[in-house]
Design a protein around this motif. Structure first.
Motif, PDB file in Angstrom:
ATOM      1  N   ARG A   1       0.475  -1.175  -0.003  1.00 49.93           N
ATOM      2  CA  ARG A   1       0.167  -0.002   0.043  1.00 49.93           C
ATOM      3  C   ARG A   1       0.631   1.194   0.246  1.00 49.93           C
ATOM      4  NH1 ARG A   1      -5.543  -0.672   3.030  1.00 49.93           N
ATOM      5  NH2 ARG A   1      -5.535  -2.996   2.373  1.00 49.93           N
ATOM      6  N   HIS A   2       0.367   1.860  -0.923  1.00 49.57           N
ATOM      7  CA  HIS A   2       1.257   3.455  -0.620  1.00 49.57           C
ATOM      8  C   HIS A   2      -0.034   4.333   0.502  1.00 49.57           C
ATOM      9  CE1 HIS A   2       2.230   7.770  -3.133  1.00 49.57           C
ATOM     10  NE2 HIS A   2       3.177   6.977  -2.702  1.00 49.57           N
ATOM     11  N   ASP A   3       0.435   5.259   0.657  1.00 48.82           N
ATOM     12  CA  ASP A   3      -0.021   6.362   1.482  1.00 48.82           C
ATOM     13  C   ASP A   3      -0.865   7.587   0.447  1.00 48.82           C
ATOM     14  OD1 ASP A   3       1.743   7.790   1.887  1.00 48.82           O
ATOM     15  OD2 ASP A   3       2.332   7.528   3.910  1.00 48.82           O
ATOM     16  N   GLY A   4      -0.028   7.565  -0.891  1.00 45.37           N
ATOM     17  CA  GLY A   4      -0.751   8.797  -1.098  1.00 45.37           C
ATOM     18  C   GLY A   4       0.797  10.053  -0.753  1.00 45.37           C
ATOM     19  N   GLY A   5       1.406   9.503   0.470  1.00 41.21           N
ATOM     20  CA  GLY A   5       1.711  10.702   0.618  1.00 41.21           C
ATOM     21  C   GLY A   5       3.321  10.370   0.744  1.00 41.21           C
ATOM     22  N   GLY A   6       3.671   9.501   0.484  1.00 41.08           N
ATOM     23  CA  GLY A   6       4.841   8.851  -0.224  1.00 41.08           C
ATOM     24  C   GLY A   6       5.746   7.641   0.376  1.00 41.08           C
ATOM     25  N   ALA A   7       4.928   7.006   1.657  1.00 40.42           N
ATOM     26  CA  ALA A   7       4.755   6.417   2.613  1.00 40.42           C
ATOM     27  C   ALA A   7       4.912   4.921   1.982  1.00 40.42           C
ATOM     28  CB  ALA A   7       4.762   6.397   3.466  1.00 40.42           C
ATOM     29  N   TRP A   8       5.341   3.924   2.004  1.00 41.87           N
ATOM     30  CA  TRP A   8       4.666   1.990   2.031  1.00 41.87           C
ATOM     31  C   TRP A   8       4.668   2.051   2.889  1.00 41.87           C
ATOM     32  CZ3 TRP A   8       3.231   1.857  -3.167  1.00 41.87           C
ATOM     33  CH2 TRP A   8       3.564   2.062  -4.498  1.00 41.87           C
ATOM     34  N   THR A   9       3.527   0.636   2.423  1.00 37.08           N
ATOM     35  CA  THR A   9       4.087  -0.614   3.825  1.00 37.08           C
ATOM     36  C   THR A   9       3.429  -1.982   3.109  1.00 37.08           C
ATOM     37  OG1 THR A   9       1.612  -0.690   4.339  1.00 37.08           O
ATOM     38  CG2 THR A   9       2.860   0.664   5.711  1.00 37.08           C
ATOM     39  N   ALA A  10       4.203  -3.259   3.319  1.00 35.25           N
ATOM     40  CA  ALA A  10       4.012  -4.443   2.709  1.00 35.25           C
ATOM     41  C   ALA A  10       3.556  -5.067   4.332  1.00 35.25           C
ATOM     42  CB  ALA A  10       5.092  -4.939   2.525  1.00 35.25           C
ATOM     43  N   ASP A  11       2.038  -5.290   3.762  1.00 39.87           N
ATOM     44  CA  ASP A  11       1.706  -6.246   4.782  1.00 39.87           C
ATOM     45  C   ASP A  11       1.838  -5.501   6.363  1.00 39.87           C
ATOM     46  OD1 ASP A  11       0.711  -8.559   2.862  1.00 39.87           O
ATOM     47  OD2 ASP A  11       3.238  -9.149   3.678  1.00 39.87           O
ATOM     48  N   GLY A  12       1.304  -4.714   6.144  1.00 35.06           N
ATOM     49  CA  GLY A  12       1.358  -3.437   7.411  1.00 35.06           C
ATOM     50  C   GLY A  12       2.780  -2.877   7.705  1.00 35.06           C
ATOM     51  N   GLU A  13       3.733  -2.951   7.980  1.00 36.00           N
ATOM     52  CA  GLU A  13       4.805  -2.616   8.468  1.00 36.00           C
ATOM     53  C   GLU A  13       5.392  -1.830   6.547  1.00 36.00           C
ATOM     54  OE1 GLU A  13       6.129  -4.429  10.834  1.00 36.00           O
ATOM     55  OE2 GLU A  13       4.742  -5.299  11.185  1.00 36.00           O
ATOM     56  N   TRP A  14       6.358  -0.310   7.432  1.00 32.82           N
ATOM     57  CA  TRP A  14       6.264   0.710   6.699  1.00 32.82           C
ATOM     58  C   TRP A  14       7.719   0.206   5.875  1.00 32.82           C
ATOM     59  CZ3 TRP A  14      10.913   4.011   8.867  1.00 32.82           C
ATOM     60  CH2 TRP A  14      10.524   4.834   8.158  1.00 32.82           C
ATOM     61  N   LEU A  15       7.856   0.621   4.750  1.00 32.51           N
ATOM     62  CA  LEU A  15       8.889  -0.065   3.990  1.00 32.51           C
ATOM     63  C   LEU A  15      10.347   1.427   3.646  1.00 32.51           C
ATOM     64  CD1 LEU A  15       6.787  -1.588   1.550  1.00 32.51           C
ATOM     65  CD2 LEU A  15       8.623  -2.348   3.430  1.00 32.51           C
ATOM     66  N   PRO A  16      10.402   1.543   4.487  1.00 32.61           N
ATOM     67  CA  PRO A  16      11.463   2.954   4.208  1.00 32.61           C
ATOM     68  C   PRO A  16      12.300   3.342   3.060  1.00 32.61           C
ATOM     69  CG  PRO A  16      12.612   1.987   6.091  1.00 32.61           C
ATOM     70  CD  PRO A  16      11.366   1.385   5.974  1.00 32.61           C
ATOM     71  N   ASP A  17      13.344   1.777   2.694  1.00 31.06           N
ATOM     72  CA  ASP A  17      13.642   1.906   1.694  1.00 31.06           C
ATOM     73  C   ASP A  17      12.826   2.763   0.279  1.00 31.06           C
ATOM     74  OD1 ASP A  17      15.630   1.066   2.856  1.00 31.06           O
ATOM     75  OD2 ASP A  17      15.552  -0.831   2.879  1.00 31.06           O
ATOM     76  N   VAL A  18      11.770   2.360   0.488  1.00 35.29           N
ATOM     77  CA  VAL A  18      10.384   2.994  -0.885  1.00 35.29           C
ATOM     78  C   VAL A  18       9.770   4.255  -0.391  1.00 35.29           C
ATOM     79  CG1 VAL A  18      11.008   1.083  -1.783  1.00 35.29           C
ATOM     80  CG2 VAL A  18       9.052   1.394  -0.574  1.00 35.29           C
ATOM     81  N   ASP A  19      10.047   4.921   0.310  1.00 40.65           N
ATOM     82  CA  ASP A  19       9.834   6.282   0.503  1.00 40.65           C
ATOM     83  C   ASP A  19       9.554   7.535  -0.701  1.00 40.65           C
ATOM     84  OD1 ASP A  19       8.293   5.196   3.225  1.00 40.65           O
ATOM     85  OD2 ASP A  19      10.062   6.633   4.073  1.00 40.65           O
ATOM     86  N   GLY A  20       8.832   7.480  -1.138  1.00 42.00           N
ATOM     87  CA  GLY A  20       8.668   8.692  -2.021  1.00 42.00           C
ATOM     88  C   GLY A  20       8.548   8.107  -3.310  1.00 42.00           C
ATOM     89  N   ALA A  21       8.263   6.541  -3.331  1.00 36.48           N
ATOM     90  CA  ALA A  21       8.206   6.358  -4.728  1.00 36.48           C
ATOM     91  C   ALA A  21       6.784   6.397  -5.141  1.00 36.48           C
ATOM     92  CB  ALA A  21       8.339   4.734  -5.231  1.00 36.48           C
ATOM     93  N   LEU A  22       6.185   6.808  -6.053  1.00 36.64           N
ATOM     94  CA  LEU A  22       4.680   6.672  -6.578  1.00 36.64           C
ATOM     95  C   LEU A  22       4.193   5.194  -7.005  1.00 36.64           C
ATOM     96  CD1 LEU A  22       4.491  10.175  -8.130  1.00 36.64           C
ATOM     97  CD2 LEU A  22       4.383   9.945  -5.624  1.00 36.64           C
ATOM     98  N   ASP A  23       5.211   4.469  -7.471  1.00 36.57           N
ATOM     99  CA  ASP A  23       5.279   3.696  -8.273  1.00 36.57           C
ATOM    100  C   ASP A  23       5.224   1.863  -8.237  1.00 36.57           C
ATOM    101  OD1 ASP A  23       3.780   4.491 -10.603  1.00 36.57           O
ATOM    102  OD2 ASP A  23       5.184   5.368 -10.877  1.00 36.57           O
ATOM    103  N   CYS A  24       4.290   0.298  -8.095  1.00 37.40           N
ATOM    104  CA  CYS A  24       5.043  -0.573  -7.657  1.00 37.40           C
ATOM    105  C   CYS A  24       5.337  -1.173  -8.951  1.00 37.40           C
ATOM    106  CB  CYS A  24       3.870  -1.430  -7.137  1.00 37.40           C
ATOM    107  SG  CYS A  24       2.472  -1.114  -8.081  1.00 37.40           S
ATOM    108  N   ASP A  25       6.065  -1.982  -9.463  1.00 39.07           N
ATOM    109  CA  ASP A  25       7.341  -2.037 -10.530  1.00 39.07           C
ATOM    110  C   ASP A  25       6.735  -3.996 -10.157  1.00 39.07           C
ATOM    111  OD1 ASP A  25       7.602  -3.544 -12.419  1.00 39.07           O
ATOM    112  OD2 ASP A  25       9.276  -2.248 -12.435  1.00 39.07           O
TER     113      ASP A  25
END
Length: 185
Positions: A76-100
């Motif tokens: 999930r992407h929160d719309g502000g740049g932060a991502w979570t995978a199964d509820g866990e924050w993923l700081p390494d992809v902060d700022g990404a707009l897309d999944c691949d």
């Protein structure tokens, strides 16, 4: 939202196939897809992809079934740049707009449409939340998309480069070394 499209690719990289049921319109893409691959091991992939305005990924839900069992990912992407995978924050992809989603030609559509790279000159360096298949590990991936001409875009990541062909709507037709779209009659 436009009418639904069904697109099938032969995926050379996995020695398999992918079919996506896609709705695209007003800066939003929604899709569900199924893929089967045999490399590096036989597996099935099921995914649901939703974007927000501007083709920014909102959520990618993926399930992989293989000989070792079933794995799932809720990215999930929160719309502000932060991502979570199964509820866990993923700081390494902060700022990404897309999944691949690995081995999935569809996920090249979002950045290409967002930046108008099918029609106009330009180059964009982007950070992606890259999901490897079949293990569903999420990693940061630096990618560059460069307009080459009408409907043609060069994709580059690390030492890998490929000149992609897109149709008028922004879906991959030809992705050398990865996939080619099957002609529907």
């Amino acid at each position: 939202m436009s009418a639904s499209r069904v697109i099938t690719w032969k995926v050379f990289a996995s020695q398999g196939f992918e079919t996506a049921w896609v709705r695209l319109g007003n800066g939003v893409l929604r899709a569900r897809g199924r893929a089967v691959g045999t490399d590096p091991e036989p597996y099935w992939v099921t995914y649901d992809l939703d974007t927000a305005d501007g083709f920014v990924t909102r959520r990618l839900r993926v399930t992989v079934e293989s000989a070792v069992g079933s794995r799932t990912l809720d990215l999930r992407h929160d719309g502000g740049g932060a991502w979570t995978a199964d509820g866990e924050w993923l700081p390494d992809v902060d700022g990404a707009l897309d999944c691949d989603l690995g081995l999935c030609p569809l996920t090249n559509t979002m950045p290409v449409l967002r930046h108008g790279l099918l029609q106009a000159p330009g180059e964009r360096e982007l950070l992606m939340a890259w999901v490897s298949v079949p293990d569903l590990t999420v990693r940061p991936s630096r990618q560059t998309y460069t307009h080459l001409g009408h409907g043609r875009v060069r994709y580059a990541s690390g030492d890998f480069r490929s000149d992609l062909e897109f149709d008028e709507e922004g879906y991959v037709v030809e992705y050398p070394s990865l996939a080619t779209r099957l002609t529907v009659r």
